[in-house]
Design an enzyme around this catalytic site. Structure first.
Site, mmCIF file in Angstrom:
data_model
loop_
_atom_site.group_PDB
_atom_site.id
_atom_site.type_symbol
_atom_site.label_atom_id
_atom_site.label_comp_id
_atom_site.label_asym_id
_atom_site.label_seq_id
_atom_site.Cartn_x
_atom_site.Cartn_y
_atom_site.Cartn_z
ATOM 1 N N GLU A 1 16.489 -14.589 18.127
ATOM 2 C CA GLU A 1 15.897 -13.453 17.408
ATOM 3 C C GLU A 1 16.944 -12.832 16.504
ATOM 4 O O GLU A 1 18.112 -12.683 16.881
ATOM 5 C CB GLU A 1 15.409 -12.337 18.352
ATOM 6 C CG GLU A 1 14.192 -12.680 19.163
ATOM 7 C CD GLU A 1 13.767 -11.552 20.101
ATOM 8 O OE1 GLU A 1 14.046 -10.358 19.821
ATOM 9 O OE2 GLU A 1 13.160 -11.871 21.134
ATOM 10 N N GLU B 1 16.117 -11.738 27.375
ATOM 11 C CA GLU B 1 16.860 -10.484 27.466
ATOM 12 C C GLU B 1 16.814 -9.806 28.840
ATOM 13 O O GLU B 1 16.238 -8.719 28.988
ATOM 14 C CB GLU B 1 16.349 -9.496 26.409
ATOM 15 C CG GLU B 1 16.460 -10.018 24.993
ATOM 16 C CD GLU B 1 16.125 -8.959 23.941
ATOM 17 O OE1 GLU B 1 15.534 -7.933 24.292
ATOM 18 O OE2 GLU B 1 16.479 -9.160 22.770
HETATM 19 C C1 PNW Z 1 14.044 -7.345 21.502
HETATM 20 N N1 PNW Z 1 17.606 -2.084 22.911
HETATM 21 O O1 PNW Z 1 13.942 -6.140 22.165
HETATM 22 C C2 PNW Z 1 12.866 -8.130 22.043
HETATM 23 O O2 PNW Z 1 13.170 -9.421 22.480
HETATM 24 C C3 PNW Z 1 11.671 -8.108 21.164
HETATM 25 O O3 PNW Z 1 10.512 -8.256 21.948
HETATM 26 C C4 PNW Z 1 11.663 -6.845 20.334
HETATM 27 O O4 PNW Z 1 10.465 -6.687 19.603
HETATM 28 C C5 PNW Z 1 12.863 -6.903 19.414
HETATM 29 O O5 PNW Z 1 14.062 -7.094 20.143
HETATM 30 C C6 PNW Z 1 13.028 -5.673 18.529
HETATM 31 O O6 PNW Z 1 13.249 -4.533 19.310
HETATM 32 C C7 PNW Z 1 14.898 -5.177 22.298
HETATM 33 O O7 PNW Z 1 17.171 -0.908 23.103
HETATM 34 C C8 PNW Z 1 14.459 -3.890 22.534
HETATM 35 O O8 PNW Z 1 18.843 -2.325 22.904
HETATM 36 C C9 PNW Z 1 15.351 -2.872 22.731
HETATM 37 C C10 PNW Z 1 16.710 -3.131 22.708
HETATM 38 C C11 PNW Z 1 17.166 -4.421 22.483
HETATM 39 C C12 PNW Z 1 16.255 -5.433 22.282
#
Ligand code: PNW
Length: 439
Positions: free
Chosen positions: A351, A172
């Site tokens: 994921e 990401e």
């Molecule tokens: C992903 N947003 O994180 C990550 O790859 C993981 O480590 C995380 O635990 C999971 O999704 C759940 O959040 C994100 O704000 C965190 O758009 C924030 C965002 C997107 C993905």
């Protein structure tokens, strides 16, 4: 959507990979053991006001010590594969210079333990825990970090390359640039769009420089990158909303897909960035656009945009993160990727999952919401496969509850419940459901 229990792994193509995923900082703990150096998340968690419950990853799920029991849990789920990340500050504590063999030893034990249990290891090389010394030198906004990442990636691939057959360079890059350098919600917590776009380019360059290192040291392994993608839709057909959605799609999705799959940044977003655009050197885009063995897609939700660019609540059910539950967005996203990117490599859903306010009651966790989330998203994925999208795998986020970044331990994404007082693991109903689904 299918009635509970009707969808089966047999509804997916033969050879389709099912797994669960985690990341190093979110589960390992052992922050100062066996030569691990500090990462930007160790630093960030110590700054007041950054983490909702004022916690950090010092102990997390104590996976660094409990890895064997955790691998038994993974095996008990009946999954084909496990996606984990390697902590750069364990392997190369300074971010440059000496490699710490003891750090690599841990991932070698993990790899061998997975293989011994018949579970395929899928490695992510960077899931946000940048060595602090590299941040002190500018982090991903400094082009040198991309070169350091390639060097670190070579060290990991050299050690694990004979056994690990799947490598993702970055998890990401939108999160580790925009969310971290512009929105300020993740480490290093900056608020500067120019730096954020420089960091995004630095990350893509790091990916491009790491790929040949992986291919050299792990011949025959698959190499790719993981993006967080989601449809960005207008709240109405008013032209302002349509334009806002188009720009949101550009910033989240096309800004990363364009360089990787077409060798160019999207012109409309580039223009919208004005003076904040990154410095792109002549030779940068060729390595960034080199062919991938897979594109990892993390899918959680969609965005609905109303002018001037703000997200709009739709009134639909949301998870504990406040993210709308929108399974058909996964079908829409994947069919759109196939239509818009002729060079799209095979896709892996790296994921997908949901946070809910789970409670342990008499030794059980009745997370019916998560079961429904997983089931409806798998059905949406099946529809994308049926529509001809080449999808090869699906990883549920997450194996177990863990450190959810700025939310600390308040948000639970696991199929396995973690009691942080005792470190006891309890399979939630969703874990039992997944095992049944896998047959
Ligand atoms: C992903 N947003 O994180 C990550 O790859 C993981 O480590 C995380 O635990 C999971 O999704 C759940 O959040 C994100 O704000 C965190 O758009 C924030 C965002 C997107 C993905």
């Amino acid at each position: 959507w299918p009635a509970p229990g009707t969808l089966r792994r047999a509804d997916f193509p033969a050879g389709f990979t099912f797994g669960v995923a985690t990341s190093s900082y979110q589960i390992e703990g052992a922050a100062a053991e066996d030569g691990r150096g500090p990462s930007i998340w160790d630093t960030f968690c110590r700054e007041p006001g950054r983490i909702r419950d004022r916690s950090n990853g010092d102990v997390a799920c104590d996976h660094y010590h409990r890895w064997e029991a955790d691998l038994d849990l993974i095996a008990a789920l009946g999954v084909d594969a496990y996606r984990f990340s390697v902590a750069w500050p364990r392997v190369q504590p300074g971010g440059s210079g000496p490699i710490n063999a003891a750090g690599l030893d841990f991932y070698e034990r993990l790899t061998d333990g997975l293989l011994a249990r018949g579970v395929e290891p899928h490695v992510t090389l960077y899931h946000w825990d940048l060595p602090q010394p590299l941040q002190d030198a500018g982090g991903w906004a400094n082009r040198d970090t991309a070169h350091r990442f390639a060097e670190y990636s070579a060290a990991v691939a050299e050690r694990l390359g004979d056994r690990v057959k799947s490598y993702a360079t970055l998890n990401e890059p939108w999160c580790s640039s925009i969310l971290s350098y512009e929105i300020g919600e993740h480490a290093p917590g900056l608020r500067d769009r120019r730096l954020a776009l420089a960091a995004a380019h630095g990350l893509l360059l790091g990916h491009g420089l790491a790929l040949p290192e992986i291919r050299r040291h792990a011949p025959g392994a698959g190499a790719g990158i993981v993006l967080n993608l989601g449809p960005q839709m207008p709240a109405s057909d008013r032209p302002e909303d349509v334009a806002a959605a188009r720009l949101a799609d550009g910033r989240l999705n096309r800004w990363f897909l364009g360089p990787l799959l077409r060798g160019e940044y999207p012109a409309d977003v580039w223009e919208a960035c004005g003076a904040d655009v990154p410095e792109v050197q002549g030779g940068d885009l060729a390595p960034i656009a080199a062919p991938l063995d897979f594109l990892g897609v993390n899918y959680y939700t969609r965005g609905v945009l109303g002018a001037p660019g703000g997200g709009v609540p739709t009134g639909a059910p949301v998870t504990d993160m406040g993210w709308e539950i929108y399974p058909q967005g996964l079908t829409e996203l994947l069919t759109r990727l196939k239509a818009d990117y002729p060079n799209l490599p095979p896709v892996v859903i790296t994921e997908n999952g949901a946070a809910f306010a789970d409670r342990l009651q008499d030794g059980r966790v009745h997370d019916a919401g998560r079961v429904q989330y997983l089931q409806t998203h798998l059905e949406a994925l099946r529809q994308a496969v049926e529509a001809g999208v080449d999808v090869r795998g699906y990883f549920a986020w997450s194996l177990m509850d863990n450190f959810e970044w700025a939310y600390g331990y308040e948000k639970r994404f696991g199929l396995v419940y973690v009691d942080y007082g005792t470190q006891e693991r309890v399979l939630k109903d969703s874990a039992h459901w997944y095992r049944e689904f896998l047959g």
